[in-house]
Design a protein around this motif. Structure first.
Motif, PDB file in Angstrom:
ATOM      1  N   TYR A  27       0.811  -1.216   0.000  1.00  0.00           N
ATOM      2  CA  TYR A  27       0.000   0.000   0.000  1.00  0.00           C
ATOM      3  C   TYR A  27       0.842   1.262   0.000  1.00  0.00           C
ATOM      4  O   TYR A  27       0.401   2.300  -0.455  1.00  0.00           O
ATOM      5  N   SER A  28       2.066   1.186   0.521  1.00  0.00           N
ATOM      6  CA  SER A  28       2.872   2.410   0.518  1.00  0.00           C
ATOM      7  C   SER A  28       4.232   2.228  -0.136  1.00  0.00           C
ATOM      8  O   SER A  28       4.926   3.216  -0.377  1.00  0.00           O
ATOM      9  N   GLY A  29       4.613   0.994  -0.455  1.00  0.00           N
ATOM     10  CA  GLY A  29       5.872   0.805  -1.165  1.00  0.00           C
ATOM     11  C   GLY A  29       6.854  -0.063  -0.389  1.00  0.00           C
ATOM     12  O   GLY A  29       6.729  -0.236   0.824  1.00  0.00           O
ATOM     13  N   ALA A  30       7.834  -0.605  -1.113  1.00  0.00           N
ATOM     14  CA  ALA A  30       8.860  -1.461  -0.519  1.00  0.00           C
ATOM     15  C   ALA A  30      10.045  -0.603  -0.086  1.00  0.00           C
ATOM     16  O   ALA A  30      10.136   0.564  -0.441  1.00  0.00           O
ATOM     17  N   ALA A  31      10.955  -1.213   0.659  1.00  0.00           N
ATOM     18  CA  ALA A  31      12.163  -0.509   1.095  1.00  0.00           C
ATOM     19  C   ALA A  31      12.805   0.218  -0.093  1.00  0.00           C
ATOM     20  O   ALA A  31      13.140   1.405  -0.006  1.00  0.00           O
ATOM     21  N   ARG A  32      12.943  -0.476  -1.220  1.00  0.00           N
ATOM     22  CA  ARG A  32      13.632   0.125  -2.372  1.00  0.00           C
ATOM     23  C   ARG A  32      12.912   1.364  -2.891  1.00  0.00           C
ATOM     24  O   ARG A  32      13.514   2.237  -3.500  1.00  0.00           O
ATOM     25  N   ASP A  33      11.606   1.432  -2.668  1.00  0.00           N
ATOM     26  CA  ASP A  33      10.858   2.582  -3.153  1.00  0.00           C
ATOM     27  C   ASP A  33      11.180   3.845  -2.361  1.00  0.00           C
ATOM     28  O   ASP A  33      10.899   4.948  -2.805  1.00  0.00           O
ATOM     29  N   PHE A  34      11.728   3.678  -1.164  1.00  0.00           N
ATOM     30  CA  PHE A  34      12.012   4.823  -0.299  1.00  0.00           C
ATOM     31  C   PHE A  34      13.489   5.217  -0.311  1.00  0.00           C
ATOM     32  O   PHE A  34      13.863   6.208   0.292  1.00  0.00           O
ATOM     33  N   VAL A  35      14.325   4.405  -0.958  1.00  0.00           N
ATOM     34  CA  VAL A  35      15.754   4.717  -0.995  1.00  0.00           C
ATOM     35  C   VAL A  35      16.000   5.851  -1.992  1.00  0.00           C
ATOM     36  O   VAL A  35      15.614   5.751  -3.150  1.00  0.00           O
TER      37      VAL A  35
END
Lengths: 367, 504
Positions: free
Chosen positions: A115-123
């Motif tokens: 729903y909000s993204g994976a770890a890689r999406d926030f890097v």
């Protein structure tokens, strides 16, 4: 293995890699040691990151935090919480020793992931040491950055085999005003149909979990959004002509998400369990392969136990468009890659770590 | 400063002879599997492919191939691999950085025939499409399920999703909904040697390295994407758009930070300066306040009640920061008018000068007002007009330098001013490109952001995918020699640019 004295300077970390590169000696990259079972056992000299700590920069209005890889995850989370923010991918901690570097290197994401993204999406960016001991900087502290290849995201899940993470910049998100959990009695097919239907509506769902005839849905967001969604989902839910019994605002359910995130449910205590990553709408899995199961991520992540041999489970996952990993007490086993992809992965690894000294064999024995 | 591609092939001294030779070698091979009408060799027809939307740089290709099957793409790659002929892939040609400009005597591989939407899967909320499908076409096809494809670059009417992947395209909604990299799940890719490889999966992740992440934004240097599985999102229930005018840049900049600081993530948060406002207003008549120093466009989406709450909060923040005029769109038509005007910013600028050079630097939001002011000072110094249009929510700035390319000296001045603006972005902790990519247009400025070791790592990574350096050679990542030359020109008084900056 001899253990090097703990170190906290990046120069000395780089020096150790340079030495290992010259000597062609493997290094075992260690943070807090909480995730050692998430790959194959690595034999090599320890390169210790757990003293390379500290938050370098955090400005809440920028929605960005930059910290050293050895910083304990709980410190980062507490710092964000003080400002009403959090890590959007809800990473598991396992224990208080878990570090930011280990979390990103393992690419771990929790119940909120679909729903909000994976770890890689926030890097957003990282500084790292490659296999030649060079300190390199990729990405940055801004949300949008297309200068050069997106190497920092590539580090996510590479488990140190492409480089030693030094500093990591992450996008952070505001904490939701309110969280509420709904629970519904239903069978697996009903749960899937309901989630498929709900998926087409812009609801503030932040986690789902189905096990033993019960579907739990967590809602997170502004008070008005959560209340409206709870009323909608907890109200009339007819699946196949059958009325589901909805139970609004169950108290005590909050701990379910904690148990799911930290892998504390009974299924995770089995000597071996599998993580199947599948397209979310995948139907029920064959009973002859699956014993127990817990379904989360709206159907996209399924934890199962199985007596079947790994080949059988992998073939099943592959045929459904996904993949599987077997976790055990000491080591985990990844689904083999197609030959073309494996060769490419080897070449990619060599381009970052020509002597193959960084966590060799951690992901795959020959990678 | 010159902006020619690096010379990559030693035999490029005699381009005409080489062209003849290559056509003779390549055409019979290509024709074994590719219908003759899919191969363009006539110079007049090839003119259509000599540049992308960055029209000041042009190069004729050796030939253009327009395949329509994956097998044909594999065949093109195998033939070119065998003969060591470079290949540049092209989507709709709407790129802004000469990323799909052909290389001399190289093949231009047009992907426009891969325009099928194979399937829309509402249960998994994905679409499987060819790379030639237009960005907006995906959203149109998914609308029946109340779903849409989130990346929405201003060119979304025309640009292809394959191009979005190559550039990691963003748009006005990416603060909340992410860039292309956040909205794709699986890529089928043909390698430089013609092999077909699947990256990612129909699930939320895949075994092994995250190669979808590295492919996205790789500008056609690592592989040819032939099929894409994109993520679709449900349409928000409610959406409100507002336009607020500010008398000073500082107030507008603070308003941006205050909204984010309040825990609100708007779907879109844009800022336009006075020159931009006037240009847009003249073309679009959207009711933009022409006397304001800056306007902010803010879009909020979500549930009915939630949006109403946030709208009131934002209005209060804007009022506290002295917003002079706050317009709230009362219906979809008014919202569309506000957005259409913003998206027409670049066409509007085209009326002000024969050429405009669009920058794409991204900076931390906190530096917005400071950088904006410095850009204006630089513009005065270089005696050129600069119009600022920002994706303010994510710090992505699009200053446009207006100039006339027929005046060689002015052209040169515009490029130099561009470099100075990008230096400024790096200086405050930002980057030279937020979403347009590097291509050839910004390749020199890569030397400002990356040191030789980092560039060498990029080249090594490319080698892992493309050992013969045949895919879009000379773009995106400058050679070390090129940087030595560029930085040499750029060093002032024997010092590196920004000696006070830590070079990581």
């Amino acid at each position: 293995m001899p253990v090097n004295p703990m170190t906290s300077s990046e120069e000395s970390l780089a020096d150790q890699v340079i030495q290992a590169y010259r000597d062609k000696q493997p290094l075992r990259i260690v943070g807090g040691g909480s995730k050692s079972a998430l790959g194959h056992t690595v034999t090599g000299t320890d390169l210790c990151l757990n003293h390379y700590q500290g938050i370098i920069n955090y400005e809440p209005s920028e929605l960005v935090i930059t910290a050293r890889a050895g910083t304990p995850l709980h410190i980062i989370e507490a710092t964000l919480a003080e400002q009403g923010q959090m890590l959007g991918f809800e990473p598991p901690r396992y224990n208080n020793k878990a570090t930011l570097g280990g979390t990103i290197a393992c690419g771990l994401s929790g119940p909120r992931r679909p729903y909000s993204g994976a770890a890689r999406d926030f890097v957003l960016g990282c500084r790292m040491i490659n296999g030649k001991g060079e300190r390199l900087n990729f990405g940055g502290q801004v949300m949008k950055n297309v200068a050069g290849y997106d190497v920092s995201r590539l580090m996510c899940g590479a488990q140190g085999t492409l480089g030693v993470l030094l500093d990591i910049s992450l996008k952070v998100v505001p904490r939701p005003q309110l969280e509420q959990t709904l629970s519904l009695e239903c069978d697996e097919t009903q749960a899937r149909t309901l989630l498929n239907n709900l998926g087409l509506k812009p609801l503030p769902i932040s986690a789902t979990c189905y096990q033993d005839g019960q579907l739990c849905i967590r809602l997170s967001g502004s008070e008005s959004a959560v209340m409206a969604a709870a009323q909608f989902i907890g109200g009339e839910q007819q699946i196949g002509g059958e009325q589901l019994s909805g139970d609004e605002a169950l108290t005590g359910r909050e701990q379910l998400w904690q148990q799911l995130r930290e892998q504390q449910l009974p299924i995770f205590k089995q000597p071996f369990f599998w993580r199947l990553s599948l397209p979310p709408a995948t139907g029920p899995l064959p009973k002859e392969i699956v014993e127990q199961q817990v379904i989360e991520w709206g159907g996209a992540q399924r934890w199962i136990t199985s007596q079947a041999d790994p080949e059988t489970v992998w073939n099943l996952a592959r045929s459904l468009g996904g993949h599987g990993t077997r976790y055990g007490t000491d080591e985990s086993l990844r689904q083999p890659l197609e030959p073309g992809l494996f060769k490419l992965s080897q070449q990619l690894r060599t381009s970052f770590d020509p002597e193959r000294i960084l966590n060799p064999g951690r992901l795959y024995p020959t990678l | 400063m010159t902006l020619s591609p690096d010379s990559l092939h030693p035999d490029s001294q005699h381009p005409e002879a080489q062209r003849e030779q290559r056509l003779n070698d390549l055409l019979p091979l290509l024709r074994q599997l590719i219908p003759t009408q899919y191969i363009i060799t006539e110079v007049e027809q090839l003119r259509a492919y000599e540049c992308d939307a960055f029209t000041t740089m042009r190069q004729l290709p050796l030939l253009t191939v327009l395949p329509d099957t994956i097998e044909q793409v594999q065949h093109v790659m195998r033939c070119c691999h065998q003969l060591d002929i470079p290949v540049v892939a092209r989507g709709a040609g709407t790129g802004l950085t000469a990323g799909s400009m052909p290389v001399e005597n190289g093949v231009l591989l047009g992907m426009s025939r891969f325009d099928q939407i194979y399937n829309i899967d509402p249960d998994n909320r994905t679409a499987l499409i060819g790379p030639g499908v237009r960005n907006l076409a995906v959203t149109e096809a998914a609308a029946v399920h109340n779903l849409y494809f989130a990346p929405d670059p201003s060119s979304q009417l025309a640009c292809s999703v394959g191009g979005n992947v190559a550039e990691n395209a963003g748009g006005v909604h990416c603060l909340k909904y992410g860039l292309t990299v956040h909205n794709i799940l699986e890529l089928e890719m043909v390698t430089a040697s013609g092999e077909l490889i699947t990256l990612g999966s129909a699930a939320l992740d895949a075994a092994g390295y995250d190669l979808t992440a590295i492919l996205t934004g790789s500008e056609g240097l690592l592989g040819i994407v032939v099929r894409i599985r994109v993520k679709l999102l449900p349409r928000a229930e409610s959406c409100r758009v507002m336009l607020a005018a500010f008398a000073t840049i500082e107030d507008a900049g603070q308003a941006i930070a205050a909204v984010i600081g309040a825990g609100i993530i708007p779907a879109g948060l844009e800022m336009i300066d006075q020159t931009g406002i006037c240009a847009i207003e003249e073309l679009m008549h959207a009711g933009y306040p022409v006397d304001a120093a800056a306007v902010i466009i803010c879009e909020l989406d979500g549930g009915e009640a939630e949006v109403e709450d946030e709208l009131q909060q934002v209005i209060q923040i804007f009022r506290e920061l002295h917003a002079t005029d706050i317009q709230i769109a009362e219906d979809a038509e008014q919202s569309t008018r506000i957005w259409a005007a913003r998206k027409a910013a670049f066409p509007a600028l085209a009326r002000l000068a024969p050429d405009n050079y669009i920058m794409d630097g991204t900076i931390p939001r906190r530096a917005l007002a400071q950088v904006w002011k410095q850009i204006n000072l630089l513009a005065d110094q270089y005696q050129l007009q600069v119009v600022n249009v920002f994706h303010a929510g994510d710090g992505n700035m699009h200053p446009s330098i207006l100039f006339d390319s027929s005046n060689e000296e002015e052209h040169q001045r515009a490029f130099e001013l561009g470099t100075r603006i990008l230096e400024l972005c790096i200086e405050v902790g930002g980057t030279i490109s937020g979403e347009h990519g590097i291509g050839l247009e910004k390749i020199n400025q890569m030397c400002l952001q990356f040191n030789p070791q980092e560039l060498a790592q990029f080249h090594a990574l490319k080698q892992a995918f493309d050992a013969k350096t045949l895919l879009n050679p000379g773009k995106q990542i400058p050679t070390l020699a090129r940087c030595a030359e560029f930085n040499g020109l750029h060093v002032h008084n024997g010092e590196m640019p920004f000696p006070h900056l830590e070079r990581f």
